[in-house]
Design a protein around this motif. Structure first.
Motif, mmCIF file in Angstrom:
data_model
loop_
_atom_site.group_PDB
_atom_site.id
_atom_site.type_symbol
_atom_site.label_atom_id
_atom_site.label_comp_id
_atom_site.label_asym_id
_atom_site.label_seq_id
_atom_site.Cartn_x
_atom_site.Cartn_y
_atom_site.Cartn_z
ATOM 1 N N ASN A 1 -22.862 58.544 -49.287
ATOM 2 C CA ASN A 1 -23.614 57.636 -50.166
ATOM 3 C C ASN A 1 -23.861 56.278 -49.518
ATOM 4 O O ASN A 1 -24.197 55.314 -50.193
ATOM 5 N N GLY A 2 -23.663 56.196 -48.193
ATOM 6 C CA GLY A 2 -23.992 54.984 -47.469
ATOM 7 C C GLY A 2 -22.917 53.928 -47.450
ATOM 8 O O GLY A 2 -23.158 52.808 -47.000
ATOM 9 N N HIS A 3 -21.704 54.250 -47.929
ATOM 10 C CA HIS A 3 -20.628 53.275 -47.920
ATOM 11 C C HIS A 3 -19.960 53.237 -46.543
ATOM 12 O O HIS A 3 -19.855 54.243 -45.855
ATOM 13 N N LEU A 4 -19.514 52.068 -46.177
ATOM 14 C CA LEU A 4 -18.820 51.878 -44.915
ATOM 15 C C LEU A 4 -17.390 51.429 -45.194
ATOM 16 O O LEU A 4 -17.129 50.733 -46.170
ATOM 17 N N MET A 5 -16.480 51.852 -44.338
ATOM 18 C CA MET A 5 -15.097 51.410 -44.463
ATOM 19 C C MET A 5 -14.600 51.051 -43.064
ATOM 20 O O MET A 5 -13.922 51.835 -42.397
ATOM 21 N N GLU A 6 -14.995 49.876 -42.617
ATOM 22 C CA GLU A 6 -14.577 49.430 -41.296
ATOM 23 C C GLU A 6 -13.366 48.511 -41.388
ATOM 24 O O GLU A 6 -12.645 48.333 -40.407
ATOM 25 N N THR A 7 -13.163 47.920 -42.553
ATOM 26 C CA THR A 7 -11.990 47.066 -42.766
ATOM 27 C C THR A 7 -11.453 47.327 -44.162
ATOM 28 O O THR A 7 -12.177 47.779 -45.048
ATOM 29 N N LEU A 8 -10.194 47.024 -44.359
ATOM 30 C CA LEU A 8 -9.557 47.134 -45.670
ATOM 31 C C LEU A 8 -8.877 45.807 -45.989
ATOM 32 O O LEU A 8 -8.391 45.120 -45.062
ATOM 33 N N ILE B 1 -8.143 61.264 -54.410
ATOM 34 C CA ILE B 1 -9.548 60.982 -54.708
ATOM 35 C C ILE B 1 -10.367 62.108 -54.101
ATOM 36 O O ILE B 1 -10.464 62.232 -52.878
ATOM 37 N N ASN B 2 -10.945 62.944 -54.961
ATOM 38 C CA ASN B 2 -11.739 64.088 -54.500
ATOM 39 C C ASN B 2 -12.973 64.176 -55.385
ATOM 40 O O ASN B 2 -13.007 64.904 -56.375
ATOM 41 N N LEU B 3 -13.992 63.389 -55.027
ATOM 42 C CA LEU B 3 -15.165 63.234 -55.876
ATOM 43 C C LEU B 3 -16.410 63.771 -55.184
ATOM 44 O O LEU B 3 -16.547 63.663 -53.961
ATOM 45 N N ASP B 4 -17.327 64.358 -55.983
ATOM 46 C CA ASP B 4 -18.589 64.839 -55.433
ATOM 47 C C ASP B 4 -19.511 63.689 -55.051
ATOM 48 O O ASP B 4 -20.396 63.849 -54.217
ATOM 49 N N LYS B 5 -19.324 62.527 -55.696
ATOM 50 C CA LYS B 5 -20.063 61.316 -55.366
ATOM 51 C C LYS B 5 -19.057 60.183 -55.221
ATOM 52 O O LYS B 5 -17.943 60.254 -55.741
ATOM 53 N N SER B 6 -19.460 59.129 -54.551
ATOM 54 C CA SER B 6 -18.517 58.028 -54.342
ATOM 55 C C SER B 6 -18.329 57.199 -55.605
ATOM 56 O O SER B 6 -17.244 56.691 -55.877
ATOM 57 N N TYR B 7 -19.411 57.011 -56.381
ATOM 58 C CA TYR B 7 -19.380 56.200 -57.595
ATOM 59 C C TYR B 7 -18.881 54.785 -57.339
ATOM 60 O O TYR B 7 -18.401 54.114 -58.236
ATOM 61 N N GLY B 8 -18.997 54.312 -56.098
ATOM 62 C CA GLY B 8 -18.737 52.918 -55.805
ATOM 63 C C GLY B 8 -17.277 52.504 -55.746
ATOM 64 O O GLY B 8 -16.973 51.307 -55.753
ATOM 65 N N TRP B 9 -16.356 53.451 -55.656
ATOM 66 C CA TRP B 9 -14.939 53.066 -55.654
ATOM 67 C C TRP B 9 -14.548 52.389 -54.348
ATOM 68 O O TRP B 9 -15.115 52.637 -53.297
ATOM 69 N N ARG B 10 -13.565 51.543 -54.433
ATOM 70 C CA ARG B 10 -12.925 50.986 -53.240
ATOM 71 C C ARG B 10 -11.453 50.745 -53.555
ATOM 72 O O ARG B 10 -11.066 50.585 -54.718
ATOM 73 N N ILE B 11 -10.645 50.751 -52.528
ATOM 74 C CA ILE B 11 -9.200 50.615 -52.695
ATOM 75 C C ILE B 11 -8.800 49.169 -52.485
ATOM 76 O O ILE B 11 -9.243 48.518 -51.534
ATOM 77 N N THR B 12 -7.966 48.681 -53.379
ATOM 78 C CA THR B 12 -7.406 47.345 -53.210
ATOM 79 C C THR B 12 -5.927 47.462 -52.870
ATOM 80 O O THR B 12 -5.460 48.534 -52.494
ATOM 81 N N ASP B 13 -5.194 46.418 -53.032
ATOM 82 C CA ASP B 13 -3.792 46.393 -52.640
ATOM 83 C C ASP B 13 -2.980 47.429 -53.418
ATOM 84 O O ASP B 13 -2.970 47.430 -54.649
ATOM 85 N N LEU B 14 -2.333 48.320 -52.685
ATOM 86 C CA LEU B 14 -1.445 49.336 -53.267
ATOM 87 C C LEU B 14 -0.109 49.247 -52.536
ATOM 88 O O LEU B 14 0.180 50.029 -51.639
#
Length: 394
Positions: free
Chosen positions: A249-256, A220-233
């Protein structure tokens, strides 16, 4: 007299040894040739004239960026050859772009399993034909520098697609939902690369999920986040993620929502001067308990306005943090306190660490000598851990 009779005796035609080979063996030989060479075999003998057209399948590759390939050559091959086309690769320009739609329609009925389209002129000036989404036997799809059309009604999905690589492709408005639908309809996908995509629209992006039961390699190498998030892989083995723009873009990733038990190799673009970036990095590492190789590139080191206080990194981490980590590479270091704390944490937690490579960035908050002296005081829980420093600017 006898010699005269021998000279006058007509010579017997030479045997065509290649023609005497079993047809399956001939097919195997021809399919291993470049298409141009396979077509040239028509000149060998009458028996070989147009022999290449009888092959059960062929591959078409026209990726020469220098001279280009005349569109008429592709048209002739598609018109002459009636069989299956296993793969189609083409580097098109403004002269051939107008023909690609017809080619995709033709490939749709030829059982094509691999398509690679690369644009050599201004990005987004060419729109794909929607028939690319009807090639249900695709195993490999690579699109570089083109506009992606909306999904056709009744999109059947890609049931056997294994690799999807999208570089500098433009999606229509709400294209993030289209991407999510494509991924959800590709149950066999094991490799996904999303690099420098552009999704039209000025409004805030919708949150969408990147997932897949068989996904093993993710970029994942994007100039903008576009709202993506990772689910179960559950099978993810290698990942390359640019966190810079995601966090910007203001997204937080404190938990998965899941733990990546199979993840062995992780490459990150991130930084250590703001708390959200630090927490996101720690979050990924804590959810990859079997990680063996970690590479971090610190893209920007701003020495002014540093917000993060990294003294309590270790309070975020359990004893299993980096327990299987063996190799660490950190590029672009500026010797910030938060970066030093992260290095100290890894050395203290990684019980099987073998090597740590450190490479300098453009700006430094302290001298290399002072930083290396501080490094020498850090406890290394692994008896085999070695730290290597390259003082050249990354």
């Amino acid at each position: 007299m006898a010699s005269s009779r021998r000279r006058g005796r007509p010579s017997e035609p030479a045997a065509d040894l290649l023609a005497s080979l079993p047809p399956p063996l001939l097919d195997a030989i021809l399919t291993r040739l470049d298409l141009r060479d396979a077509v040239r075999t028509s000149a060998l003998s009458r028996a070989w004239r147009r022999r290449w057209e009888e092959l059960p399948c062929i591959s078409l590759s026209f990726l020469d960026k220098r001279g280009g390939t005349p569109s008429a050559a592709v048209d002739r091959v598609l018109a002459s050859y009636p069989g299956h086309i296993s793969s189609f690769s083409f580097h098109f320009d403004k002269y051939s772009a107008g023909c690609v739609a017809d080619w995709l329609v033709a490939l749709c009925s030829r059982g094509v399993r691999s398509i690679s389209l690369q644009c050599s002129y201004y990005h987004y000036s060419f729109t794909l034909h929607s028939s690319v989404f009807l090639c249900t036997q695709l195993v490999y799809l690579e699109l570089n520098g083109c506009r992606v059309p909306p999904l056709p009604a009744g999109f059947p999905g890609f049931p056997v697609l294994e690799e999807l690589k999208l570089y500098a492709a433009q999606f229509p408005e709400k294209g993030e939902r289209q991407l999510e639908e494509i991924l959800g309809a590709s149950p066999s996908l094991n490799t996904l690369n999303l690099s420098y995509l552009y999704i039209c629209g000025d409004g805030p992006p919708s949150e969408w999920v990147i997932g897949g039961p068989n996904l093993r390699n993710l970029t994942i190498n994007l100039d903008k986040s576009y709202g993506w998030r990772i689910t179960d892989l559950p099978r993810l083995d290698e990942a390359t993620i640019d966190m810079e723009n995601y966090l910007a873009n203001g997204h937080l990733m404190e938990t998965l929502p899941c733990t990546f038990y199979n993840l062995k190799s992780l490459i990150l673009w991130t930084h250590f001067y703001e708390r959200p970036a630090i927490l996101a990095t720690l979050c990924l590492l804590m959810n990859a308990p079997n990680l063996e190789e970690l590479e971090i590139t610190i893209e920007r080191t701003f020495l002014d306005g540093i917000e993060a206080n990294a003294e309590n990194h270790n309070t975020q981490c359990t004893d299993a943090f980096c327990a299987n980590l063996q190799v660490v590479k950190i590029k672009g270091i500026g010797w910030l306190p938060s970066e030093m704390c992260f290095i100290e944490l890894v050395l203290y937690k990684a019980i099987v660490l073998r090597t740590m490579y450190l490479r300098l960035g453009y700006e430094s908050s302290k001298s290399n000598e002072d930083a290396l002296c501080e490094l020498m005081t850090y406890r290394r829980v692994s008896p085999h851990a070695q730290v290597f420093f390259n003082g050249e600017i990354e």
